[in-house]
Motif scaffolding. Sequence first.
Motif, PDB file in Angstrom:
ATOM      1  N   GLY A   2       0.809  -1.182  -0.075  1.00 57.76           N
ATOM      2  CA  GLY A   2       0.120   0.054   0.006  1.00 57.76           C
ATOM      3  C   GLY A   2       0.615   1.190   0.052  1.00 57.76           C
ATOM      4  O   GLY A   2       1.922   1.223  -0.069  1.00 57.76           O
ATOM      5  N   PRO A   3       0.124   2.394  -0.064  1.00 59.09           N
ATOM      6  CA  PRO A   3       0.972   3.760   0.076  1.00 59.09           C
ATOM      7  C   PRO A   3       1.666   3.949   1.254  1.00 59.09           C
ATOM      8  O   PRO A   3       1.549   3.507   2.231  1.00 59.09           O
ATOM      9  CB  PRO A   3      -0.131   4.782  -0.379  1.00 59.09           C
ATOM     10  N   ILE A   4       2.632   4.950   0.997  1.00 59.36           N
ATOM     11  CA  ILE A   4       3.575   5.201   2.298  1.00 59.36           C
ATOM     12  C   ILE A   4       2.648   6.211   2.972  1.00 59.36           C
ATOM     13  O   ILE A   4       2.053   7.025   2.564  1.00 59.36           O
ATOM     14  CB  ILE A   4       4.758   5.815   1.684  1.00 59.36           C
ATOM     15  N   LYS A   5       2.692   5.846   4.340  1.00 56.81           N
ATOM     16  CA  LYS A   5       1.614   6.533   5.223  1.00 56.81           C
ATOM     17  C   LYS A   5       2.583   7.349   6.292  1.00 56.81           C
ATOM     18  O   LYS A   5       3.729   7.168   6.435  1.00 56.81           O
ATOM     19  CB  LYS A   5       0.695   5.483   5.986  1.00 56.81           C
ATOM     20  N   LYS A   6       1.866   8.206   6.992  1.00 50.90           N
ATOM     21  CA  LYS A   6       2.428   9.037   8.141  1.00 50.90           C
ATOM     22  C   LYS A   6       3.293   8.109   9.045  1.00 50.90           C
ATOM     23  O   LYS A   6       4.400   8.517   9.629  1.00 50.90           O
ATOM     24  CB  LYS A   6       1.263   9.778   8.801  1.00 50.90           C
ATOM     25  N   GLU A   7       2.444   6.995   9.438  1.00 50.24           N
ATOM     26  CA  GLU A   7       3.202   6.107  10.290  1.00 50.24           C
ATOM     27  C   GLU A   7       4.737   5.467   9.985  1.00 50.24           C
ATOM     28  O   GLU A   7       5.458   5.276  10.634  1.00 50.24           O
ATOM     29  CB  GLU A   7       2.219   4.964  10.656  1.00 50.24           C
ATOM     30  N   ASP A   8       4.570   5.214   8.831  1.00 49.37           N
ATOM     31  CA  ASP A   8       5.905   5.016   8.124  1.00 49.37           C
ATOM     32  C   ASP A   8       7.184   5.733   8.412  1.00 49.37           C
ATOM     33  O   ASP A   8       8.242   5.593   8.650  1.00 49.37           O
ATOM     34  CB  ASP A   8       5.707   4.546   6.698  1.00 49.37           C
ATOM     35  N   VAL A   9       6.592   7.121   8.233  1.00 48.23           N
ATOM     36  CA  VAL A   9       7.773   8.118   8.555  1.00 48.23           C
ATOM     37  C   VAL A   9       8.073   8.173  10.040  1.00 48.23           C
ATOM     38  O   VAL A   9       9.090   8.329  10.220  1.00 48.23           O
ATOM     39  CB  VAL A   9       7.249   9.658   7.995  1.00 48.23           C
ATOM     40  N   MET A  10       7.063   8.079  10.929  1.00 53.42           N
ATOM     41  CA  MET A  10       7.359   8.288  12.324  1.00 53.42           C
ATOM     42  C   MET A  10       8.109   7.029  12.669  1.00 53.42           C
ATOM     43  O   MET A  10       9.192   7.070  13.491  1.00 53.42           O
ATOM     44  CB  MET A  10       5.856   8.183  12.821  1.00 53.42           C
ATOM     45  N   ASN A  11       7.943   5.798  11.990  1.00 52.66           N
ATOM     46  CA  ASN A  11       8.906   4.701  12.529  1.00 52.66           C
ATOM     47  C   ASN A  11      10.190   5.176  12.125  1.00 52.66           C
ATOM     48  O   ASN A  11      11.156   4.777  12.868  1.00 52.66           O
ATOM     49  CB  ASN A  11       8.129   3.558  11.889  1.00 52.66           C
ATOM     50  N   ALA A  12      10.465   5.718  10.983  1.00 52.27           N
ATOM     51  CA  ALA A  12      11.692   6.000  10.262  1.00 52.27           C
ATOM     52  C   ALA A  12      12.543   6.867  11.385  1.00 52.27           C
ATOM     53  O   ALA A  12      13.601   6.860  11.630  1.00 52.27           O
ATOM     54  CB  ALA A  12      11.777   6.496   8.917  1.00 52.27           C
ATOM     55  N   ASN A  13      11.650   7.949  11.870  1.00 50.10           N
ATOM     56  CA  ASN A  13      12.098   8.825  12.571  1.00 50.10           C
ATOM     57  C   ASN A  13      12.703   8.306  13.923  1.00 50.10           C
ATOM     58  O   ASN A  13      13.636   8.880  14.590  1.00 50.10           O
ATOM     59  CB  ASN A  13      11.200  10.082  13.028  1.00 50.10           C
ATOM     60  N   LEU A  14      11.971   7.327  14.602  1.00 52.15           N
ATOM     61  CA  LEU A  14      12.484   6.724  15.774  1.00 52.15           C
ATOM     62  C   LEU A  14      13.960   5.827  15.248  1.00 52.15           C
ATOM     63  O   LEU A  14      14.718   5.978  16.340  1.00 52.15           O
ATOM     64  CB  LEU A  14      11.693   5.417  16.080  1.00 52.15           C
ATOM     65  N   VAL A  15      14.088   5.325  14.315  1.00 51.42           N
ATOM     66  CA  VAL A  15      15.496   4.712  13.833  1.00 51.42           C
ATOM     67  C   VAL A  15      16.475   5.557  13.886  1.00 51.42           C
ATOM     68  O   VAL A  15      17.708   5.313  14.056  1.00 51.42           O
ATOM     69  CB  VAL A  15      15.104   4.043  12.517  1.00 51.42           C
ATOM     70  N   ILE A  32       2.622   8.171  -2.240  1.00 49.44           N
ATOM     71  CA  ILE A  32       3.033   8.894  -0.973  1.00 49.44           C
ATOM     72  C   ILE A  32       1.795   9.492  -0.518  1.00 49.44           C
ATOM     73  O   ILE A  32       1.399  10.427  -1.031  1.00 49.44           O
ATOM     74  CB  ILE A  32       4.297   9.605  -1.225  1.00 49.44           C
ATOM     75  N   LEU A  33       1.050   9.350   0.711  1.00 49.57           N
ATOM     76  CA  LEU A  33      -0.102   9.986   0.995  1.00 49.57           C
ATOM     77  C   LEU A  33       0.248  11.447   1.579  1.00 49.57           C
ATOM     78  O   LEU A  33       1.554  11.421   1.909  1.00 49.57           O
ATOM     79  CB  LEU A  33      -0.695   9.189   2.468  1.00 49.57           C
ATOM     80  N   PRO A  34      -0.217  12.386   1.397  1.00 47.57           N
ATOM     81  CA  PRO A  34      -0.072  13.636   1.884  1.00 47.57           C
ATOM     82  C   PRO A  34       0.382  13.692   2.973  1.00 47.57           C
ATOM     83  O   PRO A  34       1.333  14.769   3.462  1.00 47.57           O
ATOM     84  CB  PRO A  34      -1.436  14.516   1.256  1.00 47.57           C
ATOM     85  N   ASP A  35      -0.208  13.368   3.973  1.00 44.96           N
ATOM     86  CA  ASP A  35       0.149  13.295   5.486  1.00 44.96           C
ATOM     87  C   ASP A  35       1.597  12.750   5.809  1.00 44.96           C
ATOM     88  O   ASP A  35       2.264  13.297   6.706  1.00 44.96           O
ATOM     89  CB  ASP A  35      -0.980  12.667   6.432  1.00 44.96           C
ATOM     90  N   ALA A  36       1.744  11.847   5.025  1.00 47.75           N
ATOM     91  CA  ALA A  36       3.143  11.356   5.157  1.00 47.75           C
ATOM     92  C   ALA A  36       4.160  12.214   4.550  1.00 47.75           C
ATOM     93  O   ALA A  36       5.381  12.382   5.205  1.00 47.75           O
ATOM     94  CB  ALA A  36       3.414  10.030   4.140  1.00 47.75           C
ATOM     95  N   LYS A  37       3.902  12.994   3.456  1.00 43.94           N
ATOM     96  CA  LYS A  37       4.811  14.045   2.935  1.00 43.94           C
ATOM     97  C   LYS A  37       4.928  14.900   3.990  1.00 43.94           C
ATOM     98  O   LYS A  37       6.313  15.609   4.030  1.00 43.94           O
ATOM     99  CB  LYS A  37       4.425  14.481   1.725  1.00 43.94           C
ATOM    100  N   GLU A  38       3.965  15.361   4.237  1.00 45.46           N
ATOM    101  CA  GLU A  38       4.168  16.516   5.612  1.00 45.46           C
ATOM    102  C   GLU A  38       4.916  15.951   6.839  1.00 45.46           C
ATOM    103  O   GLU A  38       5.936  16.766   7.259  1.00 45.46           O
ATOM    104  CB  GLU A  38       2.527  16.946   6.094  1.00 45.46           C
ATOM    105  N   GLN A  39       4.774  14.872   7.264  1.00 44.37           N
ATOM    106  CA  GLN A  39       5.625  14.502   8.343  1.00 44.37           C
ATOM    107  C   GLN A  39       7.084  14.272   7.958  1.00 44.37           C
ATOM    108  O   GLN A  39       7.764  14.413   8.765  1.00 44.37           O
ATOM    109  CB  GLN A  39       4.987  12.975   8.670  1.00 44.37           C
ATOM    110  N   ALA A  40       7.232  13.667   6.571  1.00 44.00           N
ATOM    111  CA  ALA A  40       8.650  13.467   6.268  1.00 44.00           C
ATOM    112  C   ALA A  40       9.385  15.140   6.371  1.00 44.00           C
ATOM    113  O   ALA A  40      10.546  15.136   6.919  1.00 44.00           O
ATOM    114  CB  ALA A  40       8.758  12.982   4.893  1.00 44.00           C
ATOM    115  N   ILE A  41       8.812  15.944   5.970  1.00 44.32           N
ATOM    116  CA  ILE A  41       9.225  17.368   6.002  1.00 44.32           C
ATOM    117  C   ILE A  41       9.456  17.821   7.323  1.00 44.32           C
ATOM    118  O   ILE A  41      10.623  18.475   7.761  1.00 44.32           O
ATOM    119  CB  ILE A  41       8.589  18.445   5.084  1.00 44.32           C
TER     120      ILE A  41
END
Length: 210
Positions: A2-15, A32-41
């Motif tokens: 499925g698409p990249i989600k906000k939770e995926d970015v948050m998990n990467a931030n923990l790493v 890439i979901l819009p909220d994931a893009k915002e969280q990545a930035i």
Amino acid sequence: MGPIKKEDVMNANLVKILDPYSAAVLGFNVAILPDAKEQAITDNIRIFTNNVIYRLLEDYIEYAEIRKAEETAKGLSELILPAKLKMIPDFIFRNSDPAVFGVHIEIGTLYPKVTLITADGKKARRVHQIQDKGKTLEKAVKGSEVAISIRGIEIGRDINKDETLFVNVPESHVRQLMGKFLDELTVDQKQALREYIILQRSMQHPWWGM
């Protein structure tokens, strides 16, 4: 899946706390979901996507290797620093060979031998010299009005006479300036860096410089 989600970015931030080079999100043939893009930035996490799996892995490996190499930089003096300048239309001294014209340093500090780009991304080549009243300068700070010379361009053909120009800072230098050297920048250099990052992200991708 499925698409990249906000939770995926948050998990990467923990790493990132344990291994900053592994702190990225890779997506094969997904959106890439819009909220994931915002969280990545917000979290400064790089997202890689590609429809070809080996290219996706190559992009990530190259990024990780560059990030590791950046950690070996010795100091701020080795990096290209940001600046924003405005051409003064009434002070075009030579159109070409070399082009010599007046500029106002709006923010940041301008040094010789750096490459400039316009606000729409056109390359304006390298600053050969900076002068004030016939005297060659080593730098020009915010608020200065100086003359600069650039070889290999023609005003009116390659650039207009009223362009806004930015120092073309490599992405690897931007990452270091935003990281371990941020506290060493002046207030206006930080502003110039922010505006330059916004410009590059508008032309390239939303996580340029991460």
